[in-house]
Design an enzyme around this catalytic site. Structure first.
Site, PDB file in Angstrom:
ATOM      1  N   GLY A 102       0.804  -1.214   0.000  1.00 39.38           N
ATOM      2  CA  GLY A 102       0.000   0.000   0.000  1.00 39.38           C
ATOM      3  C   GLY A 102       0.839   1.267   0.000  1.00 39.38           C
ATOM      4  O   GLY A 102       0.535   2.219  -0.720  1.00 39.38           O
ATOM      5  N   CYS A 124      -3.248  -4.607   9.384  1.00 35.22           N
ATOM      6  CA  CYS A 124      -4.245  -4.089   8.437  1.00 35.22           C
ATOM      7  C   CYS A 124      -5.287  -5.165   8.132  1.00 35.22           C
ATOM      8  O   CYS A 124      -6.457  -4.859   7.889  1.00 35.22           O
ATOM      9  CB  CYS A 124      -3.570  -3.635   7.145  1.00 35.22           C
ATOM     10  SG  CYS A 124      -2.656  -2.097   7.330  1.00 35.22           S
ATOM     11  N   CYS A 145      -6.415   4.361  29.024  1.00 39.54           N
ATOM     12  CA  CYS A 145      -7.711   4.608  28.393  1.00 39.54           C
ATOM     13  C   CYS A 145      -8.600   3.420  28.743  1.00 39.54           C
ATOM     14  O   CYS A 145      -8.355   2.743  29.738  1.00 39.54           O
ATOM     15  CB  CYS A 145      -7.564   4.798  26.880  1.00 39.54           C
ATOM     16  SG  CYS A 145      -6.996   3.330  26.023  1.00 39.54           S
TER      17      CYS A 145
END
Ligand SMILES: [Zn+2]
Length: 402
Positions: free
Chosen positions: A68, A215, A360
């Site tokens: 990519g 990905c 988080c």
């Protein structure tokens, strides 16, 4: 890299096509008549000129990965007239590559990517010499591959390759034009040991396998890698031409959904295991929190977190999400503020010798926060694996057992 800048021979205003052609015809090694037409629009730029074009023709770039990022990088390097392009990739073209790897067509499915890429380059610009390395880039072949080229463009899609590229570039002093993309977000920089930080200065330890989604797992947009791979080609061209300010010491973070481009200052770590002295981190931190030389690990397991006595917990979630944080967060700095650089001020992050643990909900956003802080020189920044969810579970289970 060749030192020094080739001077422009003719002022822009005087550079008519006939002048370009006359100069090109009369000088060995300079662009031919055909080249003068092909490269006319970039030769017209004062920063390129005939001298710059000749410089590109004599240059070589190694592109790691014809995927990519490699697709636009190879395409624009070839189109610009970089004389030699090496392409390393042992993959074959798969149908799932096609939405983001336009170097390969539907008819190329099943072929080696380096073969398909070499054909595409030959069709675009037959003057470019492509050297196909149909092999996986590993620590074993890294050094001869990297040292054979002037600049390395890293379009690899996995961490072991990325760290191998980084180590070989640091060792050889080659500029390392790096990028990574996932989902709608990408990061890029030019790492260059001796002139700025290397990749390992900012990301000292390879995350454990499976901790960072690929990905294939998380998905990625083709136009995003197209954007960033093109930027990588541009950075390589700037370096080869000796013009402008390469992204040395700057980490670019692009979120295409939000339409944001943030630039984080990154500093070389004098103790970097790859480009620095490599000496162990200074004392004062619990052993469990000491990871790679030069700083803490990029993430802490729950056991390491519990064992870290002197820590400063920073919640990076927006306010509505913070209710489930079990312990008292000493401060809240939202991820957006860290991306913009505002949240990296000493007043917010505290003492640089204190372990700063970003938290988080599950550990994804905090991992990015720790990387941004590392990039800004906060070597004691880390992230809690599993986030608030794991912390709550730990408190519940320790409560039950005591
Ligand atoms: Zn380094």
């Amino acid at each position: 890299m060749r030192a020094g800048r080739v001077h422009i021979l003719v002022p822009l205003s005087a550079r008519t096509p006939s002048t370009v052609q006359r100069m090109a015809d009369g000088t060995a090694g300079r662009p031919s008549v055909t080249d003068a037409a092909r490269y006319a629009r970039q030769i017209r730029l004062a920063e390129v000129g005939l001298g710059g074009q000749a410089r590109l023709a004599a240059a070589s770039v190694l592109v790691v990965g014809a995927g990519g990022l490699g697709s636009p990088a190879v395409t624009y390097l070839a189109a610009a007239g970089v004389g030699t392009i090496g392409i390393v990739d042992d993959d074959i073209v798969e149908p799932s590559n096609l939405h983001r790897q336009p170097l390969h067509g539907t008819a190329d499915v099943g072929r080696l990517k380096v073969e398909s890429a070499a054909e595409a380059v030959a069709a675009l610009n037959p003057d470019v010499r492509v050297i196909s390395h149909a092999e996986r880039f590993t620590a074993a072949n890294a050094s001869p591959l990297v040292t054979a080229y002037d600049v390395v463009v890293d379009g690899s899609d996995n961490l072991p390759t990325r760290y191998a590229v980084s180590a070989a570039c640091s060792e050889s002093g080659r500029p390392h034009v790096w990028a990574a993309a996932l989902g709608f977000e990408a990061q890029m920089s030019v790492w260059w040991a001796g002139r700025g930080p290397c990749y390992a200065c900012v990301f000292p330890t390879m995350p454990p396998p499976g901790s960072v989604p690929s990905c294939a797992e998380a998905g990625v947009m083709g136009a995003l890698v197209g954007t960033v791979g093109s930027l990588q080609a541009m950075e390589a061209l700037k370096i080869l031409l000796g013009v402008g300010d390469p992204l040395i010491g700057r980490l670019l973070v692009h979120n295409t959904l939000a339409g944001t481009w943030d630039v984080i200052t990154a500093r070389a770590d004098p103790q970097c295991a790859s480009c620095g002295s490599g000496s162990p981190a200074r004392g004062g931190m619990p052993r469990a929190s000491v990871g790679a030389p030069g700083g803490v690990s990029p993430s802490l397991t729950m056991a390491e977190f519990v064992a870290t006595a002197s820590r400063r917990v920073i919640d990076v979630r927006p306010a509505p999400e913070q209710a489930d944080l079990p312990g008292p967060a000493s401060v809240t700095v939202e991820l957006a503020a860290l991306r913009s650089g505002e949240g990296l001020a000493p007043a917010l992050l505290g003492d640089r010798d204190e372990v700063v643990v970003f938290v988080c909900r599950t550990g994804q956003r905090s991992a990015e926060a720790a990387a941004l802080a590392h990039a800004a020189g906060w070597r004691h920044a880390t992230s809690l694996e599993g986030g608030a969810v794991a912390w709550r579970r730990e408190l519940d289970s320790s409560g039950r057992s005591s």
